[in-house]
Design a protein around this motif. Structure first.
Motif, PDB file in Angstrom:
ATOM      1  N   TYR A 175       6.988 -41.816  38.353  1.00  0.00           N
ATOM      2  CA  TYR A 175       5.948 -41.079  37.636  1.00  0.00           C
ATOM      3  C   TYR A 175       6.327 -40.992  36.162  1.00  0.00           C
ATOM      4  O   TYR A 175       7.500 -40.970  35.804  1.00  0.00           O
ATOM      5  CB  TYR A 175       5.791 -39.673  38.213  1.00  0.00           C
ATOM      6  N   LEU A 191       2.025 -36.274  37.964  1.00  0.00           N
ATOM      7  CA  LEU A 191       2.072 -35.569  39.249  1.00  0.00           C
ATOM      8  C   LEU A 191       2.233 -34.080  39.001  1.00  0.00           C
ATOM      9  O   LEU A 191       3.147 -33.651  38.283  1.00  0.00           O
ATOM     10  CB  LEU A 191       3.235 -36.071  40.097  1.00  0.00           C
ATOM     11  N   GLN A 229       0.996 -30.868  43.959  1.00  0.00           N
ATOM     12  CA  GLN A 229       0.075 -31.934  44.355  1.00  0.00           C
ATOM     13  C   GLN A 229       0.608 -32.672  45.571  1.00  0.00           C
ATOM     14  O   GLN A 229       1.812 -32.860  45.737  1.00  0.00           O
ATOM     15  CB  GLN A 229      -0.084 -32.913  43.183  1.00  0.00           C
ATOM     16  N   VAL A 263       1.731 -35.674  47.770  1.00  0.00           N
ATOM     17  CA  VAL A 263       2.341 -36.942  47.401  1.00  0.00           C
ATOM     18  C   VAL A 263       2.259 -37.920  48.561  1.00  0.00           C
ATOM     19  O   VAL A 263       1.909 -37.560  49.687  1.00  0.00           O
ATOM     20  CB  VAL A 263       3.821 -36.744  46.985  1.00  0.00           C
ATOM     21  N   ALA A 323       4.792 -32.057  46.368  1.00  0.00           N
ATOM     22  CA  ALA A 323       5.926 -32.593  45.626  1.00  0.00           C
ATOM     23  C   ALA A 323       7.181 -31.764  45.861  1.00  0.00           C
ATOM     24  O   ALA A 323       7.188 -30.556  45.676  1.00  0.00           O
ATOM     25  CB  ALA A 323       5.590 -32.618  44.134  1.00  0.00           C
ATOM     26  N   SER A 371      10.689 -38.969  37.935  1.00  0.00           N
ATOM     27  CA  SER A 371       9.764 -38.817  36.807  1.00  0.00           C
ATOM     28  C   SER A 371      10.471 -39.078  35.486  1.00  0.00           C
ATOM     29  O   SER A 371      11.635 -38.715  35.303  1.00  0.00           O
ATOM     30  CB  SER A 371       9.166 -37.404  36.800  1.00  0.00           C
TER      31      SER A 371
END
Length: 209
Positions: free
Chosen positions: A9, A39, A43, A45, A51, A59
């Motif tokens: 991400y 993200l 949220q 995943v 997450a 990330s």
């Protein structure tokens, strides 16, 4: 660098769902509309569920939206600790947004931030000290302040432009971007409240009975 170490991400968003959900949603949408893979911390995943803290390691950067309710959530505070560890360990970019709070109040845990921390009486003092240092540390990063709706629109646009100019876009840039070291076991280096940067921590201890 192996392709498996390339961040999955480009932005990880950490925010409270109680008083920053609308701002977080608009920022998330704005980043995604710019083609920035983002993200949100709550949220869903790939593979199901929301997450986890491990996703932070995948990330390139983290935008931490510190709002009055942020410190009321132990989960968000632990997210913040992990984000700062990632910054310390492999240079993950940390971009704070002070949403309806004063950075000085975050740094010194005053006002609603301080009151929220006082309510975590079921957690051990050592864990709360970790959270306090994390808040003090993130308050020293350069970031943005939000006020009214017009101000928030401006901040979202500035963040979009800032991230878009800096994220690695080509395959070669992504290979050269900072990435997490491979997991070779659980590191158990204790975080001291006087340490200028968070160190790798074990999982948080269970609440006191």
């Amino acid at each position: 660098m192996a392709s498996s170490s390339v961040p999955k991400y480009e932005v990880f968003l950490s925010s409270s769902s109680k008083d920053a959900d609308n701002f977080s949603y608009l920022l998330h949408k704005g980043l995604e509309d710019k083609g920035i893979l983002t993200l949100r911390g709550n949220q869903e995943v790939e593979g199901g569920g929301t997450a986890s803290l491990d996703v932070i390691r995948q990330s390139w950067s983290a935008i931490v939206i510190i709002s009055p309710d942020y410190a009321s959530s132990p989960w968000l505070l632990q997210q913040l600790v992990q984000i700062l560890q990632a910054n310390n360990l492999y240079g993950m970019k940390v971009l704070p947004v002070f949403h309806l709070v004063n950075p000085s109040d975050v740094r010194h845990q005053r006002g609603t931030i301080g009151e929220s921390l006082k309510k975590h009486v079921q957690y051990q003092v050592e864990e709360i000290n970790r959270w306090r240092q994390a808040l003090a540390t993130v308050a020293n990063f350069s970031g943005w302040n939000t006020g009214d709706a017009k101000d928030q629109t401006r901040v979202i646009k500035e963040i979009e432009e800032y991230v878009l100019k800096r994220i690695p876009r080509s395959s070669e840039e992504k290979k050269l971007a900072p990435s997490p070291p491979p997991l070779v076991g659980i590191r158990r280096i204790r975080l001291l409240v006087t340490c200028p940067h968070p160190q790798p921590l074990p999982p948080p201890p269970p609440p006191r009975q």
